[in-house]
Motif scaffolding. Structure first.
Motif, mmCIF file in Angstrom:
data_model
loop_
_atom_site.group_PDB
_atom_site.id
_atom_site.type_symbol
_atom_site.label_atom_id
_atom_site.label_comp_id
_atom_site.label_asym_id
_atom_site.label_seq_id
_atom_site.Cartn_x
_atom_site.Cartn_y
_atom_site.Cartn_z
ATOM 1 N N VAL A 74 0.838 -1.201 0.000
ATOM 2 C CA VAL A 74 0.000 0.000 0.000
ATOM 3 C C VAL A 74 0.875 1.254 0.000
ATOM 4 C CG1 VAL A 74 -1.819 1.226 1.228
ATOM 5 C CG2 VAL A 74 -1.755 -1.273 1.268
ATOM 6 N N GLU A 79 -2.770 4.460 1.778
ATOM 7 C CA GLU A 79 -2.822 4.197 3.215
ATOM 8 C C GLU A 79 -3.574 5.321 3.938
ATOM 9 O OE1 GLU A 79 0.207 2.980 6.834
ATOM 10 O OE2 GLU A 79 0.973 3.205 4.804
ATOM 11 N N LEU A 82 -7.266 4.853 3.426
ATOM 12 C CA LEU A 82 -7.762 3.738 4.238
ATOM 13 C C LEU A 82 -7.985 4.179 5.682
ATOM 14 C CD1 LEU A 82 -5.521 0.818 2.941
ATOM 15 C CD2 LEU A 82 -7.874 1.335 2.288
ATOM 16 N N GLU A 83 -7.077 5.007 6.189
ATOM 17 C CA GLU A 83 -7.209 5.481 7.565
ATOM 18 C C GLU A 83 -8.360 6.467 7.708
ATOM 19 O OE1 GLU A 83 -3.411 7.040 8.746
ATOM 20 O OE2 GLU A 83 -2.415 5.121 8.425
ATOM 21 N N ARG A 86 -11.637 4.686 7.156
ATOM 22 C CA ARG A 86 -11.718 3.514 8.039
ATOM 23 C C ARG A 86 -11.983 2.217 7.277
ATOM 24 N NH1 ARG A 86 -14.406 4.955 13.647
ATOM 25 N NH2 ARG A 86 -13.155 3.150 14.148
ATOM 26 N N GLY A 88 -9.728 0.580 5.925
ATOM 27 C CA GLY A 88 -8.602 -0.274 6.305
ATOM 28 C C GLY A 88 -8.957 -1.287 7.375
ATOM 29 N N GLU A 89 -9.988 -0.993 8.178
ATOM 30 C CA GLU A 89 -10.422 -1.931 9.216
ATOM 31 C C GLU A 89 -11.084 -3.174 8.621
ATOM 32 O OE1 GLU A 89 -12.926 0.306 11.837
ATOM 33 O OE2 GLU A 89 -11.327 1.721 12.322
ATOM 34 N N VAL A 93 -4.041 -5.397 5.668
ATOM 35 C CA VAL A 93 -3.004 -4.679 4.934
ATOM 36 C C VAL A 93 -1.671 -5.384 5.191
ATOM 37 C CG1 VAL A 93 -1.840 -2.466 4.613
ATOM 38 C CG2 VAL A 93 -4.294 -2.532 5.106
#
Length: 101
Positions: A74, A79, A82-83, A86, A88-89, A93
């Motif tokens: 990523v 990234e 994604l943060e 959210r 990314g949860e 990754v």
């Protein structure tokens, strides 16, 4: 974008700008990967930009497949998305896998 089918997983390789212009291609790649019924990996190593279309694609994959989707390599811009979103949860990754194809 490439969809690589192997005996134990499906890998979607994204590159360049992942935006609304790729909407139809993203939808088709997601459908192809889902129909294979195998764990899905998304290699983002060569992604230079991603907008909400790419985020929605990842979220859709994560919600519609029985296996947890792995996101490989990523870049910082992805990234960050994604943060912030959210999403990314919903994904695993992974940074240490070798690049696909």
């Amino acid at each position: 974008m490439h969809v690589i089918l192997s005996p134990d997983r499906t890998t979607i390789v994204l590159s360049g700008e992942v935006d609304a212009d790729l909407g139809a291609d993203l939808a088709q790649a997601g459908t192809d990967a889902e129909q294979a019924g195998l764990p899905i990996e998304v290699d983002a190593h060569h992604v230079t930009f991603m907008d909400s279309s790419g985020v929605a694609f990842l979220a859709r994959l994560a919600m519609r497949t029985p296996h947890r989707v792995r996101l490989l390599h990523v870049p910082p811009t992805v990234e960050f998305l994604l943060e912030v979103t959210r999403i990314g949860e919903l994904l695993d990754v992974v940074d240490d896998a070798p690049p696909a194809g």
